[in-house]
Structures are given as C-alpha cells and as structure tokens.
Scaffold this active site. Structure first.
Site, short mmCIF file in Angstrom:
data_model
loop_
_atom_site.label_atom_id
_atom_site.label_comp_id
_atom_site.label_asym_id
_atom_site.label_seq_id
_atom_site.Cartn_x
_atom_site.Cartn_y
_atom_site.Cartn_z
N THR A 69 32.51 39.60 36.16
CA THR A 69 33.43 38.92 35.25
C THR A 69 33.84 37.59 35.88
O THR A 69 33.26 37.17 36.88
CB THR A 69 34.67 39.80 34.98
OG1 THR A 69 35.29 40.12 36.22
CG2 THR A 69 34.29 41.07 34.23
N VAL A 117 37.42 36.05 36.43
CA VAL A 117 38.59 35.93 37.30
C VAL A 117 38.40 36.74 38.58
O VAL A 117 38.77 36.29 39.67
CB VAL A 117 39.87 36.38 36.55
CG1 VAL A 117 41.08 36.34 37.48
CG2 VAL A 117 40.11 35.51 35.32
N CYS A 118 37.80 37.92 38.46
CA CYS A 118 37.69 38.85 39.59
C CYS A 118 37.08 38.24 40.85
O CYS A 118 37.66 38.40 41.94
CB CYS A 118 36.92 40.10 39.18
SG CYS A 118 37.72 41.03 37.86
N PRO A 119 35.95 37.54 40.79
CA PRO A 119 35.38 37.05 42.04
C PRO A 119 36.25 36.00 42.73
O PRO A 119 36.20 35.86 43.95
CB PRO A 119 34.02 36.47 41.64
CG PRO A 119 34.11 36.23 40.19
CD PRO A 119 35.09 37.25 39.64
N ILE A 142 38.67 38.21 44.73
CA ILE A 142 37.96 38.96 45.77
C ILE A 142 37.58 38.03 46.91
O ILE A 142 37.79 38.33 48.09
CB ILE A 142 36.73 39.68 45.17
CG1 ILE A 142 37.20 40.73 44.16
CG2 ILE A 142 35.89 40.30 46.25
CD1 ILE A 142 36.10 41.28 43.27
#
Length: 179
Positions: free
Chosen positions: A48, A50-52, A55
């Site tokens: 997706t 936003v997630c990276p 992370i």
C-alpha cells in the site's frame, strides 16, 4: 481494545527478518527478546502507500531503539510470503532491520482489539511494552493517517526515565519534581 496497564497478549507468529529467501523466516513469540522493552506496531496491508513510509521511518531509528535496549516488531495480517515479496520489491524495505510478523489468523490483532470493523485489517496501532510485558503506551491512527516514529521514541525515552515528564519533553531535559 487493550490499554495501559494491560498485559500484552501471548503470541507465536511467523516473521520475515531478511529479503533473502534462504534466511527470511523465523518464529517469534511474546517470549522472544524477554526482558527488553518492545515497540510493536501494526499496519493495515502490505503493498500500500502510507505503510512503507512508516515502516521505513521505524527502520531508520534502529540504532536509537537499540541504544534504549528496545526491540521493534512490525505486524500486519498479511502472510510471511507477502511480507517477503514486499521486502524484495520495495527499495525502502529490502534491508529493514526488524522483523515483520504475519498475524494471518488475526489472533493477536483480535486480542488487542485493533481490527478495523469494516475492512477487517489492523488499524495503525502502536504499543510500547515494558520488560515485564505490560502495555505502557498505546496510539491508534485511522487507516489513512501515518504515525510519527520519532514521537514513539520520545515517549519511550520518557517511560524509561520512570519520572514525571512534561509536554514535549525530550531525552536529556529536566523532568518534573513532585512538590
């Protein structure tokens, strides 16, 4: 949802610790890294947008967390194979310095109470867990809003002082003294 003062739930999950398929997989549980502080953060879905960003930002703070005797675990409901494929294909995740746990059955997320009711995936939840396994900090964001790992580090610093820390307190600053 579990909150401050609650015991972090037991878990035993597959995790991805490398982009190399020969060394990628391990098993982690609530007993792994016993006696250490833990930051356990959840994201909705691999592959997706936003997630990276989050992370990778947690990954950049590896040294700062290590200095504080703290381990970081990232978790989503994707499988370990999806985590591996994402690490291999996303430049910012290839050398990620912490495990990506696969809560495929949603057991841990359900115990914590952090599944989004309509999407069935994890909310952007962050937990700081002390060495005795007690939750000391919880933050939960909507699916569309990324969190600030620097703030998680600041709160960890404050918790580790075991003192009264005012708003916007930073490591090395004076703490409050009770009258």
């Amino acid at each position: 949802m579990l909150t401050i003062g609650d015991k972090f739930p037991s878990f035993d999950l597959k995790a991805v610790v490398s982009s190399d398929p020969k060394m990628a997989f391990t098993q982690l549980s609530d007993k792994s890294d016993a006696g250490k502080w833990k930051v356990v953060f959840f994201w909705p879905k691999d592959f997706t947008f936003v997630c990276p960003t989050e992370i990778a930002a947690f990954g950049k703070l590896k040294g700062a967390f290590k200095e504080r005797d703290t381990v970081v675990y990232g978790v989503s409901t994707d499988s370990e194979f999806v985590h591996l494929a994402w690490r291999q294909s996303h430049a910012d995740l290839k050398t990620l310095p912490f495990p990506m746990l696969a809560d495929l059955k949603r057991d841990l997320a359900t115990q914590l109470g952090i599944l989004d009711r309509s999407e069935g995936v994890c909310l952007r939840a962050t937990f700081i867990v002390d060495p005795e396994g007690i939750i000391r900090f919880v933050s939960v964001n909507d699916l569309s809003v990324g969190r600030n790992p620097q703030e998680v580090l600041r709160v960890l610093d404050a918790l580790q002082t075991d003192e009264l820390c005012p708003c916007n307190w930073q490591k090395g600053e004076e703490v409050l003294k009770a009258a």
